[in-house]
Design an enzyme around this catalytic site. Structure first.
Site, PDB file in Angstrom:
ATOM      1  N   LYS A  53       0.842  -1.203   0.000  1.00  0.00           N
ATOM      2  CA  LYS A  53       0.000   0.000   0.000  1.00  0.00           C
ATOM      3  C   LYS A  53       0.878   1.253   0.000  1.00  0.00           C
ATOM      4  O   LYS A  53       0.633   2.197  -0.739  1.00  0.00           O
ATOM      5  CB  LYS A  53      -0.948  -0.016   1.213  1.00  0.00           C
ATOM      6  CG  LYS A  53      -2.057  -1.062   1.074  1.00  0.00           C
ATOM      7  CD  LYS A  53      -2.869  -1.272   2.351  1.00  0.00           C
ATOM      8  CE  LYS A  53      -3.847  -2.430   2.161  1.00  0.00           C
ATOM      9  NZ  LYS A  53      -4.628  -2.768   3.359  1.00  0.00           N
ATOM     10  N   GLN A  97      -4.833  -1.677   9.551  1.00  0.00           N
ATOM     11  CA  GLN A  97      -4.733  -3.015   8.958  1.00  0.00           C
ATOM     12  C   GLN A  97      -5.310  -4.068   9.898  1.00  0.00           C
ATOM     13  O   GLN A  97      -5.005  -4.085  11.089  1.00  0.00           O
ATOM     14  CB  GLN A  97      -3.259  -3.317   8.620  1.00  0.00           C
ATOM     15  CG  GLN A  97      -3.032  -4.607   7.865  1.00  0.00           C
ATOM     16  CD  GLN A  97      -3.607  -4.599   6.446  1.00  0.00           C
ATOM     17  OE1 GLN A  97      -3.768  -3.544   5.828  1.00  0.00           O
ATOM     18  NE2 GLN A  97      -3.937  -5.771   5.932  1.00  0.00           N
ATOM     19  N   ASP A 120     -11.080   2.541   3.747  1.00  0.00           N
ATOM     20  CA  ASP A 120     -11.374   1.108   3.641  1.00  0.00           C
ATOM     21  C   ASP A 120     -12.871   0.870   3.424  1.00  0.00           C
ATOM     22  O   ASP A 120     -13.271  -0.228   3.019  1.00  0.00           O
ATOM     23  CB  ASP A 120     -11.003   0.394   4.961  1.00  0.00           C
ATOM     24  CG  ASP A 120      -9.697  -0.380   4.853  1.00  0.00           C
ATOM     25  OD1 ASP A 120      -9.340  -0.792   3.741  1.00  0.00           O
ATOM     26  OD2 ASP A 120      -9.057  -0.573   5.908  1.00  0.00           O
TER      27      ASP A 120
HETATM   28  N1  GUN Z   1      -6.772  -7.060   6.024  1.00  0.00           N
HETATM   29  C1  GUN Z   1      -7.043  -7.778   4.906  1.00  0.00           C
HETATM   30  N2  GUN Z   1      -7.628  -7.000   3.972  1.00  0.00           N
HETATM   31  C2  GUN Z   1      -7.723  -5.771   4.497  1.00  0.00           C
HETATM   32  C3  GUN Z   1      -8.221  -4.528   4.007  1.00  0.00           C
HETATM   33  O1  GUN Z   1      -8.714  -4.393   2.883  1.00  0.00           O
HETATM   34  N3  GUN Z   1      -8.126  -3.472   4.857  1.00  0.00           N
HETATM   35  C4  GUN Z   1      -7.607  -3.583   6.101  1.00  0.00           C
HETATM   36  N4  GUN Z   1      -7.578  -2.502   6.862  1.00  0.00           N
HETATM   37  N5  GUN Z   1      -7.131  -4.715   6.591  1.00  0.00           N
HETATM   38  C5  GUN Z   1      -7.198  -5.802   5.790  1.00  0.00           C
END
Ligand code: GUN
Length: 292
Positions: A53, A97, A120
């Site tokens: 990211k 996350q 998100d």
């Molecule tokens: N863990 C797995 N996929 C995601 C996601 O799209 N966002 C976040 N914040 N954590 C994750």
């Protein structure tokens, strides 16, 4: 002959489009989009996702901030950090996350994020807005799926779409998006308690497989000409890769693909789209605040 929906290519096209927008913002003296990510602990998969990211932010010219916290951090300390990001005017959007350590309530943390910075799209306010068709941040994977369908011009109106899996981050939201006005598919969600699952999946013009079981969708569950979106990304052992593992989708690709009109590969299908969805939402967050 089936055709491949190339998520890697589409993701690269979208990154170029976003980078061009950032350049325009920069040239006109606007505020550069700034995404922050909070990473608690050092789980291997989470480290990888978050580093991808951050790298993607750099590629398109965004600012990025990584907040690392020890896995022993208290819920209160994490909520204070979330509050600080909510109140930091330079941060346009941020993510925490998941998963979080067991002593921290994920729901409490998700609900603590300011919905206007929730790139998100996990906050109940954003999920609620999405459900009633108001503009909102759409979660990354469902957004990526819808963008692939749109960019490949796949007909959805009046089509039977079967979504396999009902998770909060993929199955359920994508089922809502597929049935909304303007997309207009007739949607069925199937899951672990569904009776006659293969028969229902055979009725699908469009199959979205998001159940997390590698190779779950077999050839006898698929009708000739179906479109398949494979969301599965399970690590399975492999003696042909250096790492000793490879990603396997929810679809038994070699057997199923010859029956399809379109299909996403794993890797290189839905996966690469999820990060660009986050970039898209961050740009949107800045625009909605009138920053750019
Ligand atoms: N863990 C797995 N996929 C995601 C996601 O799209 N966002 C976040 N914040 N954590 C994750």
């Amino acid at each position: 002959m089936y055709k491949i929906i190339d998520g890697k290519q589409v993701a690269s096209d979208i990154k170029k489009e976003i980078a061009e927008e950032v350049l325009k913002i920069r040239n006109s003296g606007g505020k550069i989009p700034h995404l922050a990510a909070v990473l608690v602990g050092n789980d291997g998969a989470s480290e990888t996702y978050v580093s991808h990211k951050v790298k993607a932010c750099e590629e398109v010219g965004f600012k990025s901030t990584l907040v690392r916290l020890d896995k022993s951090v208290s819920e209160k300390e994490l909520l204070d950090r979330v509050d600080a990001l909510n109140n930091n005017p330079d941060i346009d959007g941020f993510i925490v996350q998941l998963p979080l350590p067991d002593h921290i309530s994920e729901n409490k943390v998700i609900e603590a994020v300011d919905p206007s910075k929730d790139v998100d799209g996990f906050h109940p306010v954003n999920l609620g807005k999405m459900t009633i068709g108001l503009p909102s941040f759409v979660p990354a994977t469902p957004f990526g799926i819808m963008e692939l369908i749109r960019r490949y011009g796949i007909e959805t109106s009046g089509k039977n779409c079967v979504v396999i899996g009902r998770s909060n981050i993929v199955g359920r939201p994508v089922s809502i998006l597929m049935s909304k006005k303007g997309t207009d598919a007739t949607v069925t969600v199937v899951h672990s308690r569904t009776k006659n699952l293969p028969e229902i999946v055979r009725s699908a013009d469009i199959i979205i497989a998001a159940i997390g079981i590698p190779g779950f969708v077999k050839a006898d569950m698929v009708s000739e000409g179906a479109v398949i979106i494979d969301v599965g990304t399970t690590r399975v052992e492999s003696d042909t890769t250096k790492s000793g593992w490879k990603l396997k989708g929810d679809v038994d690709f070699d057997a199923v693909a010859p029956k399809c009109s379109w299909i996403t590969p794993v890797p290189g299908g839905v996966g690469p789209m999820t990060i660009v969805s986050l970039l898209h939402n961050t740009l949107l967050a800045g625009k909605l605040k009138g920053n750019m």
